[in-house]
Motif scaffolding. Structure first.
Motif, PDB file in Angstrom:
ATOM      1  N   MET A 184      37.635  40.801  45.871  1.00 14.73           N
ATOM      2  CA  MET A 184      37.412  39.611  46.684  1.00 14.73           C
ATOM      3  C   MET A 184      36.699  39.936  47.986  1.00 14.73           C
ATOM      4  SD  MET A 184      40.077  36.696  47.921  1.00 14.73           S
ATOM      5  CE  MET A 184      39.846  35.800  46.389  1.00 14.73           C
ATOM      6  N   PRO A 186      41.391  40.648  44.423  1.00 16.60           N
ATOM      7  CA  PRO A 186      41.959  39.296  44.472  1.00 16.60           C
ATOM      8  C   PRO A 186      43.453  39.299  44.174  1.00 16.60           C
ATOM      9  CG  PRO A 186      39.964  39.354  43.114  1.00 16.60           C
ATOM     10  CD  PRO A 186      40.339  40.767  43.393  1.00 16.60           C
ATOM     11  N   ASN A 187      44.159  38.349  44.774  1.00 15.07           N
ATOM     12  CA  ASN A 187      45.578  38.110  44.528  1.00 15.07           C
ATOM     13  C   ASN A 187      46.424  39.362  44.775  1.00 15.07           C
ATOM     14  OD1 ASN A 187      47.766  36.460  43.925  1.00 15.07           O
ATOM     15  ND2 ASN A 187      47.697  36.943  41.749  1.00 15.07           N
ATOM     16  N   ASP A 217      34.051  37.254  48.011  1.00 13.97           N
ATOM     17  CA  ASP A 217      33.974  36.414  46.813  1.00 13.97           C
ATOM     18  C   ASP A 217      32.556  36.370  46.247  1.00 13.97           C
ATOM     19  OD1 ASP A 217      35.484  34.999  45.002  1.00 13.97           O
ATOM     20  OD2 ASP A 217      35.309  33.081  46.034  1.00 13.97           O
ATOM     21  N   GLY A 240      36.856  30.006  52.977  1.00 18.97           N
ATOM     22  CA  GLY A 240      38.234  30.269  52.559  1.00 18.97           C
ATOM     23  C   GLY A 240      38.899  31.456  53.218  1.00 18.97           C
ATOM     24  N   ASP A 292      43.880  25.460  52.718  1.00 12.91           N
ATOM     25  CA  ASP A 292      43.770  25.931  51.329  1.00 12.91           C
ATOM     26  C   ASP A 292      42.953  27.221  51.253  1.00 12.91           C
ATOM     27  OD1 ASP A 292      45.212  23.729  50.271  1.00 12.91           O
ATOM     28  OD2 ASP A 292      43.408  22.497  50.374  1.00 12.91           O
ATOM     29  N   LYS A 342      41.561  31.112  50.557  1.00 17.65           N
ATOM     30  CA  LYS A 342      41.524  32.109  49.494  1.00 17.65           C
ATOM     31  C   LYS A 342      42.096  33.434  49.985  1.00 17.65           C
ATOM     32  CE  LYS A 342      37.352  30.227  47.284  1.00 17.65           C
ATOM     33  NZ  LYS A 342      35.938  30.511  46.901  1.00 17.65           N
ATOM     34  N   MET A 343      41.835  33.749  51.260  1.00 19.94           N
ATOM     35  CA  MET A 343      42.327  34.997  51.847  1.00 19.94           C
ATOM     36  C   MET A 343      42.820  34.732  53.257  1.00 19.94           C
ATOM     37  SD  MET A 343      40.350  38.624  52.639  1.00 19.94           S
ATOM     38  CE  MET A 343      40.761  39.402  51.083  1.00 19.94           C
ATOM     39  N   GLY A 369      48.552  32.514  44.538  1.00 18.06           N
ATOM     40  CA  GLY A 369      47.183  32.975  44.336  1.00 18.06           C
ATOM     41  C   GLY A 369      46.410  33.300  45.589  1.00 18.06           C
ATOM     42  N   VAL A 370      47.079  33.335  46.749  1.00 18.73           N
ATOM     43  CA  VAL A 370      46.402  33.649  48.002  1.00 18.73           C
ATOM     44  C   VAL A 370      46.419  35.158  48.227  1.00 18.73           C
ATOM     45  CG1 VAL A 370      46.385  33.310  50.508  1.00 18.73           C
ATOM     46  CG2 VAL A 370      47.044  31.425  48.990  1.00 18.73           C
ATOM     47  N   THR A 371      45.275  35.706  48.616  1.00 19.76           N
ATOM     48  CA  THR A 371      45.141  37.134  48.907  1.00 19.76           C
ATOM     49  C   THR A 371      45.420  37.384  50.388  1.00 19.76           C
ATOM     50  OG1 THR A 371      43.479  37.347  47.163  1.00 19.76           O
ATOM     51  CG2 THR A 371      43.558  39.106  48.809  1.00 19.76           C
TER      52      THR A 371
END
Length: 256
Positions: free
Chosen positions: A1, A26-27, A61, A77, A167, A169-170, A199-201
């Motif tokens: 990611m 990721p994750n 990403d 994100g 919301d 992603k990281m 699902g958040v890194t």
């Protein structure tokens, strides 16, 4: 990611970060640790767009983000929290959360007349989401309290809530344990795990070794602006290079 390639940062001829290379999958929950002055916060600030690198590239990403500004990385994100939380102290806890979502219809003043119903529907949805997060973070009883009146641990939970309102992603989490009492620290650890399960890194800067060893599956150790070593908790815990860099040698990290 996240991929960092040959990243460098100089301040008036002093090198804070030097040819830095690492990846974050990721994750995962990854830790970025090291002594004071190792370059951890400078690295966070370059990833989030608060500082422009002197050299190297950053990819998130699948997209290069090297020279993006904070509002642009936020749109992609990436959310960065701070060791000392920065809420709007004159606003309530609930108001701090409802301000976060990007591109709100009501931000364009004419929509408050031309699209009043749409603005009201969106505001209601945002309030419902904020109330759900306050319940998740055990802050519901404080929703109408001014954020400037919260304790250090409550502020860290509010920071997590503000991050989640976008919301992400990281989440780049800067010293979540700093200034937090043991009871609230357990709360924060539990919430980080719950958020990660969705699902958040996470990439976490932290000096509290107990938190790092409990939460992180991958640990990056920085010293003098570069990666000294990387590995899992047990591998890193017993490596003499970490003990020398972080504690000056002769001390075990077994009990944090």
């Amino acid at each position: 990611m996240l991929t960092v390639e040959n990243l460098a940062k100089e301040f008036d001829g002093l090198t804070a970060v030097n040819d830095l290379n690492f990846t974050v999958e990721p994750n995962t929950i990854s830790g970025l640790i090291g002594p004071n002055g190792a370059g951890k916060t400078t690295t966070f600030n370059m990833i989030a767009g608060h500082l422009k690198p002197s050299g190297g590239k950053i990819y998130f990403d699948g997209r290069e983000i090297t020279n993006l500004r904070p509002h642009q990385t936020f749109q992609l994100g990436i959310v960065r929290t701070f060791q000392i939380p920065r809420p709007f102290s004159g606003m309530t806890v609930l108001e701090n959360l409802t301000m976060v979502p990007r591109n709100q219809i009501g931000e364009k003043i004419w929509n408050n007349w031309l699209r009043n119903n749409a603005v009201e529907r969106e505001e209601q949805q945002i309030r419902e989401k904020a109330n759900g997060l306050l319940e998740f973070l055990n802050l519901s009883d404080l929703q109408n309290e001014y954020s400037g009146n919260l304790s250090g641990g409550q502020l860290k939970l509010l920071e997590l809530g503000r991050a989640l309102m976008s919301d992400p992603k990281m989440i780049l989490l800067d010293e979540p344990a700093a200034g937090v009492n043991p009871t609230l620290l357990e709360e924060i650890i539990g919430r980080i795990r719950d958020i990660h399960s969705q699902g958040v890194t996470f990439l976490i800067i932290e000096h509290n070794m107990e938190l790092v060893m409990r939460l992180c599956s991958s640990i990056l150790v920085m010293a003098e602006g570069d990666i000294l070593m990387r590995g899992g908790p047990e591998e890193v815990r017993s490596d003499p290079r970490l003990i020398d860099a972080f504690l000056g040698g002769g001390t075990s990290l077994k009990n944090g």
